[in-house]
Design an enzyme around this catalytic site. Structure first.
Site, PDB file in Angstrom:
ATOM      1  N   PHE A 116      -5.015   4.262  13.985  1.00  0.00           N
ATOM      2  CA  PHE A 116      -5.139   5.267  12.948  1.00  0.00           C
ATOM      3  C   PHE A 116      -6.302   4.871  12.051  1.00  0.00           C
ATOM      4  O   PHE A 116      -6.573   3.686  11.884  1.00  0.00           O
ATOM      5  CB  PHE A 116      -3.841   5.384  12.132  1.00  0.00           C
TER       6      PHE A 116
ATOM      7  N   ASN B 126       0.853  -1.196   0.000  1.00  0.00           N
ATOM      8  CA  ASN B 126       0.000   0.000   0.000  1.00  0.00           C
ATOM      9  C   ASN B 126       0.883   1.238   0.000  1.00  0.00           C
ATOM     10  O   ASN B 126       2.111   1.138   0.037  1.00  0.00           O
ATOM     11  CB  ASN B 126      -0.974  -0.020   1.178  1.00  0.00           C
TER      12      ASN B 126
ATOM     13  N   PRO C  85      -5.820 -11.039  10.175  1.00  0.00           N
ATOM     14  CA  PRO C  85      -6.427 -10.675  11.455  1.00  0.00           C
ATOM     15  C   PRO C  85      -6.180  -9.207  11.791  1.00  0.00           C
ATOM     16  O   PRO C  85      -5.140  -8.653  11.433  1.00  0.00           O
ATOM     17  CB  PRO C  85      -5.737 -11.590  12.478  1.00  0.00           C
ATOM     18  N   ASP C  86      -7.132  -8.586  12.448  1.00  0.00           N
ATOM     19  CA  ASP C  86      -6.977  -7.181  12.854  1.00  0.00           C
ATOM     20  C   ASP C  86      -6.088  -7.147  14.097  1.00  0.00           C
ATOM     21  O   ASP C  86      -6.497  -7.568  15.186  1.00  0.00           O
ATOM     22  CB  ASP C  86      -8.361  -6.581  13.140  1.00  0.00           C
TER      23      ASP C  86
END
Ligand code: CTP
Length: 427
Positions: free
Chosen positions: A344, A222, A321-322
């Site tokens: 964030f 990203n 997974p978060d």
């Protein structure tokens, strides 16, 4: 001078400073800086380079500082008692204003063939550089590399910078390179000498992108540059925290000091998860500025997927997974109040839609604060030098931090978090 500025420099009272003046047109502003230091109650010894003495008279600085100005490494009088080592030992802080391109290069090379360079090399304490030069000299990769060397591990965590400003330069060019206002330099010096409000705290900051491999050469990544996280880590270290800096690919280096910075590199979300598991244990705060992948390819193909051999592949993605929600969940289960968890929220819409989405993330991930920014807005967000954020706290408090450099935004964020960390530590 305003009261606000007096407050900003109150920490300088009784402190011992060396004011280094290098040879540039902005050298005349060193007189005002010297006056501000003395007015704030600091004891100031001025060291000038030979070139500086061609721009401003040593007598001026002698009168303002109330002490003879040191200029010569080979002065038989002072060097009888190894004057440069004494100056270095006695200084609690060395401030160099203006720090010219030449001065920065000489310090980065570790030279000691003039008094100012020798004092810096012989010292062990912090050095604040206020750069001033022509914009092309400032932007020259050599100057930036020299500065990066001083701010990185080779500088031993001693160096920091304030400025330069942008604007009209003495050489007629317009751009970055103007010496920042003396009042700003004095305030930065005071901040460096203030006992950090994060000293004794252990904080974890994650920064940058993750890379999820498709095969051995390709990945899903990203646009995160890691700049905001790096600014948060540097700001925390400047306030005395011991920082574990979990750094994704391409994330800039962070200078230590006065707190320590331990850089732990990661590539995938799974690497970051492992690093977090180690680092978060016993930490006072975890700030998740990293842009963690939400999805990754189910499998990593060996070698390089070949267009010729198999055509365009279909990628099957699975959820990552978060990690932040995992930390929030573990904290809830443990029944402990800490660590203070900051997430964030990178959103592509501002206004109330951003608030709503960020508020939902705050609740769902079980964190104490969410820093929301509109990554779609021009000039801020991913890879930009500036940011503008809204902070939502779990207790309902809210703060807007207007557009500023990422470091200034980071400083404001710690202004908000530090008292909450202190409260947590009190139990
Ligand atoms: N985060 C995380 N683990 C993930 C994804 C995100 O810990 N797998 C963290 C980020 O570090 C950030 C916060 O969660 O602090 C919010 O990230 P963001 O990408 O804005 O939100 P998502 O939860 O991914 O939600 P969405 O994609 O719906 O915007």
């Amino acid at each position: 001078m305003s009261d606000a500025r007096d407050t900003a420099t109150v920490g300088l009272s009784g402190r011992r400073l060396v004011l280094g003046v290098a040879g540039g047109i902005a050298a005349y502003k060193a007189a005002e800086l010297c006056r501000l230091f003395v007015k704030a109650g600091a004891s100031v010894r001025v060291v000038m380079t030979a070139a500086a003495a061609r721009f401003i008279g040593p007598l001026t600085l002698q009168a303002l500082s109330g002490h003879p100005v040191s200029q010569d490494l080979f002065d038989p009088g002072t060097e009888a008692e190894i004057g440069h080592v004494r100056l270095a030992d006695e200084a609690e802080l060395i401030v160099i204003a203006p720090a010219t391109a030449d001065c920065i290069a000489r310090l980065a090379a570790g030279l000691a063939d003039d008094l100012l360079a020798a004092v810096v090399l012989a010292g062990r304490g912090p050095v604040l550089l206020a750069p001033a030069m022509n914009v092309n000299m400032w932007e020259n990769p050599l100057t930036q590399a020299n500065l990066a060397r001083l701010l990185g591990p080779a500088g031993g965590g001693r160096f920091s910078t304030v400025g330069p400003d942008r604007g009209e330069l003495a050489c007629g060019w317009i751009g970055a390179g103007r010496l920042i206002e003396p009042a700003e330099i004095a305030a930065a010096a005071a901040r460096l000498l203030a006992p950090g409000d994060l000293s004794g705290r252990r904080v974890v900051v994650s920064a940058g992108p993750t890379r999820e491999p498709i095969d051995d050469v390709r990945f899903i990544g990203n646009r995160s540059s890691g700049k905001m996280g790096a600014a948060l880590a540097a700001s925390a270290a400047a306030r005395g925290a011991e920082v574990t800096f979990l750094a994704g690919p391409g994330t800039p280096a962070v200078a230590a000091g006065p707190g320590r910075v331990t850089r732990v590199p990661f590539e995938t979300a799974a690497d970051l998860e492992r690093a977090l598991a180690d680092a978060a244990d016993g930490a006072d705060a975890v700030v998740m500025a990293a842009a963690v992948a939400d999805f990754r390819p189910r499998a990593r193909a060996a070698g390089k997927l070949s267009r010729r051999a198999a055509g365009a592949p279909t990628l099957e993605l699975v959820e990552v997974p978060d990690l932040l929600a995992g930390l929030g969940g573990r904290r809830r289960q443990s029944g402990k109040p800490g660590p203070f968890l900051v997430g964030f929220a990178a959103e592509v819409a501002g206004g109330s839609a951003m608030d709503e989405r960020a508020g939902a993330k705050l609740r769902e991930k079980g964190c104490d604060a969410v820093v929301a920014n509109d990554v779609g807005a021009p000039g801020i967000g991913f890879d930009a030098a500036d940011n503008a954020v809204t902070v939502l706290f779990a207790d309902g408090a809210r703060a807007d931090i207007p557009r500023a450099s990422k470091r200034a935004v980071a400083d404001r964020l710690w202004d908000l978090f530090a008292p909450r960390l202190a409260e947590l530590a009190r139990g």
